[in-house]
Design a protein around this motif. Structure first.
Motif, PDB file in Angstrom:
ATOM      1  N   GLU A  89     -20.712  79.035 -34.965  1.00 43.78           N
ATOM      2  CA  GLU A  89     -20.737  79.171 -36.426  1.00 43.78           C
ATOM      3  C   GLU A  89     -22.098  78.767 -36.977  1.00 43.78           C
ATOM      4  OE1 GLU A  89     -18.795  77.232 -40.441  1.00 43.78           O
ATOM      5  OE2 GLU A  89     -18.261  76.441 -38.479  1.00 43.78           O
ATOM      6  N   GLN A  90     -22.651  77.662 -36.474  1.00 46.38           N
ATOM      7  CA  GLN A  90     -23.950  77.224 -36.970  1.00 46.38           C
ATOM      8  C   GLN A  90     -25.052  78.211 -36.591  1.00 46.38           C
ATOM      9  OE1 GLN A  90     -24.811  73.157 -35.944  1.00 46.38           O
ATOM     10  NE2 GLN A  90     -23.121  72.347 -37.168  1.00 46.38           N
ATOM     11  N   LEU A  91     -25.003  78.735 -35.378  1.00 49.71           N
ATOM     12  CA  LEU A  91     -26.021  79.682 -34.953  1.00 49.71           C
ATOM     13  C   LEU A  91     -26.014  80.938 -35.819  1.00 49.71           C
ATOM     14  CD1 LEU A  91     -25.676  79.532 -31.045  1.00 49.71           C
ATOM     15  CD2 LEU A  91     -27.403  78.412 -32.458  1.00 49.71           C
ATOM     16  N   THR A  92     -24.837  81.434 -36.146  1.00 46.73           N
ATOM     17  CA  THR A  92     -24.732  82.725 -36.835  1.00 46.73           C
ATOM     18  C   THR A  92     -24.810  82.612 -38.357  1.00 46.73           C
ATOM     19  OG1 THR A  92     -22.308  82.588 -36.735  1.00 46.73           O
ATOM     20  CG2 THR A  92     -23.422  83.820 -34.983  1.00 46.73           C
ATOM     21  N   THR A  93     -24.815  81.400 -38.896  1.00 47.06           N
ATOM     22  CA  THR A  93     -24.866  81.247 -40.352  1.00 47.06           C
ATOM     23  C   THR A  93     -26.143  80.564 -40.838  1.00 47.06           C
ATOM     24  OG1 THR A  93     -23.610  79.167 -40.248  1.00 47.06           O
ATOM     25  CG2 THR A  93     -22.358  81.204 -40.601  1.00 47.06           C
ATOM     26  N   TRP A  94     -26.954  80.036 -39.905  1.00 48.19           N
ATOM     27  CA  TRP A  94     -28.187  79.357 -40.331  1.00 48.19           C
ATOM     28  C   TRP A  94     -29.299  80.365 -40.576  1.00 48.19           C
ATOM     29  CZ3 TRP A  94     -33.031  78.542 -37.658  1.00 48.19           C
ATOM     30  CH2 TRP A  94     -33.913  77.709 -38.359  1.00 48.19           C
ATOM     31  N   ALA A 104     -30.137  85.513 -40.658  1.00 45.26           N
ATOM     32  CA  ALA A 104     -29.763  84.616 -39.562  1.00 45.26           C
ATOM     33  C   ALA A 104     -30.399  85.089 -38.259  1.00 45.26           C
ATOM     34  CB  ALA A 104     -28.245  84.558 -39.421  1.00 45.26           C
ATOM     35  N   LEU A 105     -30.806  84.143 -37.416  1.00 44.24           N
ATOM     36  CA  LEU A 105     -31.482  84.487 -36.164  1.00 44.24           C
ATOM     37  C   LEU A 105     -30.506  84.966 -35.093  1.00 44.24           C
ATOM     38  CD1 LEU A 105     -34.119  81.621 -35.866  1.00 44.24           C
ATOM     39  CD2 LEU A 105     -34.388  83.907 -36.835  1.00 44.24           C
ATOM     40  N   TRP A 106     -29.259  84.515 -35.169  1.00 44.34           N
ATOM     41  CA  TRP A 106     -28.237  84.927 -34.214  1.00 44.34           C
ATOM     42  C   TRP A 106     -27.161  85.734 -34.933  1.00 44.34           C
ATOM     43  CZ3 TRP A 106     -30.606  80.185 -33.754  1.00 44.34           C
ATOM     44  CH2 TRP A 106     -31.085  79.813 -32.493  1.00 44.34           C
ATOM     45  N   THR A 107     -26.562  86.662 -34.244  1.00 46.67           N
ATOM     46  CA  THR A 107     -25.401  87.393 -34.754  1.00 46.67           C
ATOM     47  C   THR A 107     -24.238  87.184 -33.800  1.00 46.67           C
ATOM     48  OG1 THR A 107     -25.854  89.441 -33.538  1.00 46.67           O
ATOM     49  CG2 THR A 107     -26.898  89.176 -35.712  1.00 46.67           C
ATOM     50  N   MET A 108     -23.021  87.320 -34.318  1.00 45.00           N
ATOM     51  CA  MET A 108     -21.860  87.166 -33.461  1.00 45.00           C
ATOM     52  C   MET A 108     -21.825  88.258 -32.392  1.00 45.00           C
ATOM     53  SD  MET A 108     -19.415  85.225 -32.676  1.00 45.00           S
ATOM     54  CE  MET A 108     -19.440  84.118 -34.093  1.00 45.00           C
ATOM     55  N   ALA A 109     -22.253  89.464 -32.749  1.00 47.68           N
ATOM     56  CA  ALA A 109     -22.278  90.549 -31.765  1.00 47.68           C
ATOM     57  C   ALA A 109     -23.231  90.205 -30.627  1.00 47.68           C
ATOM     58  CB  ALA A 109     -22.689  91.857 -32.430  1.00 47.68           C
ATOM     59  N   GLY A 110     -24.375  89.594 -30.970  1.00 50.14           N
ATOM     60  CA  GLY A 110     -25.327  89.203 -29.941  1.00 50.14           C
ATOM     61  C   GLY A 110     -24.795  88.122 -29.035  1.00 50.14           C
ATOM     62  N   LEU A 111     -24.129  87.110 -29.626  1.00 54.50           N
ATOM     63  CA  LEU A 111     -23.529  86.055 -28.814  1.00 54.50           C
ATOM     64  C   LEU A 111     -22.446  86.617 -27.909  1.00 54.50           C
ATOM     65  CD1 LEU A 111     -23.206  83.117 -31.390  1.00 54.50           C
ATOM     66  CD2 LEU A 111     -24.984  83.460 -29.660  1.00 54.50           C
ATOM     67  N   LYS A 124     -14.067  81.213 -40.240  1.00 57.10           N
ATOM     68  CA  LYS A 124     -15.372  81.053 -39.613  1.00 57.10           C
ATOM     69  C   LYS A 124     -15.678  82.335 -38.856  1.00 57.10           C
ATOM     70  CE  LYS A 124     -14.973  76.032 -39.098  1.00 57.10           C
ATOM     71  NZ  LYS A 124     -15.018  74.887 -38.157  1.00 57.10           N
ATOM     72  N   PRO A 125     -16.944  82.631 -38.621  1.00 55.13           N
ATOM     73  CA  PRO A 125     -17.294  83.919 -38.008  1.00 55.13           C
ATOM     74  C   PRO A 125     -16.958  83.974 -36.516  1.00 55.13           C
ATOM     75  CG  PRO A 125     -19.272  82.613 -38.373  1.00 55.13           C
ATOM     76  CD  PRO A 125     -18.149  81.862 -39.019  1.00 55.13           C
ATOM     77  N   ARG A 126     -15.669  84.000 -36.215  1.00 50.38           N
ATOM     78  CA  ARG A 126     -15.208  84.173 -34.835  1.00 50.38           C
ATOM     79  C   ARG A 126     -14.851  85.632 -34.623  1.00 50.38           C
ATOM     80  NH1 ARG A 126     -12.859  79.850 -32.218  1.00 50.38           N
ATOM     81  NH2 ARG A 126     -12.857  81.264 -30.425  1.00 50.38           N
ATOM     82  N   THR A 127     -15.258  86.185 -33.503  1.00 46.47           N
ATOM     83  CA  THR A 127     -14.981  87.588 -33.213  1.00 46.47           C
ATOM     84  C   THR A 127     -13.492  87.883 -33.272  1.00 46.47           C
ATOM     85  OG1 THR A 127     -16.939  87.716 -31.808  1.00 46.47           O
ATOM     86  CG2 THR A 127     -15.268  89.408 -31.493  1.00 46.47           C
ATOM     87  N   GLU A 128     -12.697  87.011 -32.668  1.00 45.44           N
ATOM     88  CA  GLU A 128     -11.255  87.240 -32.634  1.00 45.44           C
ATOM     89  C   GLU A 128     -10.660  87.249 -34.039  1.00 45.44           C
ATOM     90  OE1 GLU A 128     -12.881  84.901 -31.060  1.00 45.44           O
ATOM     91  OE2 GLU A 128     -12.420  84.911 -28.904  1.00 45.44           O
TER      92      GLU A 128
END
Length: 450
Positions: free
Chosen positions: A413-418, A261-268, A201-205
């Protein structure tokens, strides 16, 4: 000479306790070797010849690809190999870290792919210090969770270990802290290291781990998992072929930024905070599951608050910021969903439960009132499309005024993949309702339910 069943029972009954213990151990050893020798691994379950000190063997795979199975097999082989510290009983002192301690016991020890499936001599023991998986030799693996602050505190005092198994890495809510504190104690033997298993899943770690030189990654795909029934594999591939779900959940692909996608992991990550400031308002937002079929959507339940202080955002505007505090979403009966929301309402001293009602959610108010008529309950009705509602909330993250407190991996995950145009998941919808109510909705826009 062949003994009858009655003769064999008589012989056993005549054994001394010491002789009986030896016999039991011999039978357990035979059963373990029998199971051990009949295991056929997938190519991605074959461990590397050497994992660097403090490095990782990371198994990324789709559903049913035997990630847990591969790690359990590795740990059993480790226990039955050379001792890491000959001074210790059994020579090994290890740890298993899962999303919760219950997950560690159920999936990693007792489950069909757990330690007991590979070595039936393993048993769970409850001690003053916690739950431990133990071998007859004295080797042990302590079980930890990574969900609550208390879990992290237990890891701080987790002791020294020679091997750490991280199960479902991407689902661990406090993954960063779990890695930090377990690494502090990973110092027994000549080559202490990690093994890990997860659906990506798109986790930064997790993304950072895959880029490290001391992390060896193997990948498995559901379509190649021949131990799964062919009919099940065909069903999953037909249903999800060509989608992001197929790439992530079936092919084990670690998706990073999704186009559109409206959100990116870098943004979060840039907006993420470690603690909650004083809050002026808290809401529990609910978004109902759309269907009641076996593959129903989740019930979205998000707790969020608005900060009391006015703080500059990235554009220099003074404003109250929003904070996502908890994600209590999941698949559950309506009554359980209402109880979970009411419990969060009281625990967080919330101002209201906010529920969306034009997607089959009219029942929420009725059930909430039946369980606790003291709750302040409000409804929201979607008059605009989901993309139109979500875009202003995503903009809050970009402006640095909407924050996730700690880590909420399933929501993230939902925010960054929708991508707008797709069916929006319920955690995301509940998050959008919460932030809209706290930061964007003019006073009086929400109808109070008497």
């Amino acid at each position: 000479m062949t003994l009858t069943r009655d003769e064999l029972r008589t012989r056993v009954q005549q054994l001394t306790p010491e002789e009986l213990a030896i016999l039991e151990q011999q039978l357990a050893d035979r059963l373990w070797r029998k199971r051990w020798n009949r295991w056929t691994p997938y190519p991605w379950q074959v461990p590397p010849d050497h994992v660097p000190t403090l490095g990782w063997w990371l198994q990324l795979g789709g559903r049913g690809t035997g990630k847990t199975d591969g790690c359990a097999r590795y740990m059993v082989a480790h226990v039955n190999g050379p001792p890491c510290d000959p001074r210790l009983p059994g020579g090994h002192r290890m740890a298993i870290i899962a999303p919760t301690q219950g997950d560690a016991a159920e999936a990693c020890v007792n489950g069909p792919s757990g330690l007991k499936a590979h070595d039936p001599r393993v048993y769970l023991r409850q001690t003053v210090g916690g739950t431990i998986a133990r071998w007859p030799s004295g080797a042990e693996a302590k079980l930890f969770g990574a969900h609550t602050p208390d879990d992290v505190e237990r890891l701080r005092a987790g002791g020294n270990r020679c091997l750490v198994w991280m199960e479902e890495v991407a689902a661990q809510r406090r993954l960063k802290d779990a890695i930090t504190h377990s690494e502090m104690g990973l110092r027994l033997g000549a080559n202490p290291h990690y093994i890990a298993s997860t659906t990506p899943k798109p986790r930064t770690e997790l993304i950072e781990l895959t880029r490290r030189d001391d992390v060896i990654v193997t990948r498995g795909r559901t379509r190649e998992a021949i131990h799964l029934p062919q009919a099940q594999r065909d069903h999953l591939m037909r249903k999800y072929a060509g989608t992001r779900i197929a790439a992530q959940e079936l092919d084990g692909v670690l998706l990073e930024d999704i186009e559109g996608a409206l959100w990116t992991m870098a943004g979060l990550d840039a907006a993420r905070v470690g603690a909650t400031p004083p809050l002026s308002s808290v809401v529990v937002a609910m978004d109902p599951a759309a269907t009641s079929t076996d593959e129903a959507d989740e019930m979205g339940i998000i707790v969020a608050g608005r900060g009391a202080a006015y703080i500059p955002d990235r554009n220099g505007f003074q404003r109250q910021h929003g904070y996502a505090l908890d994600d209590l979403s999941g698949r559950m009966p309506p009554v359980e969903a209402a109880r979970r929301a009411i419990r969060a309402y009281h625990e967080h001293r919330a101002d209201a439960i906010v529920a969306e009602v034009n997607n089959g959610g009219e029942w929420i108010g009725t059930v909430v009132r039946q369980i606790d008529p003291t709750v302040n309950y409000r409804t929201v009705t979607a008059s605009r499309g989901k993309a139109t509602r979500a875009e202003p909330v995503a903009a809050l993250t970009e402006q640095g005024s909407a924050h996730i407190v700690g880590s909420l991996p399933d929501l993230e995950e939902q925010l960054t993949t929708w991508v707008p145009g797709d069916a929006s998941p319920d955690r995301l919808d509940a998050y959008v309702w919460a932030m809209t109510h706290l930061m964007l909705a003019p006073a009086g826009n929400l109808a109070a339910v008497a």
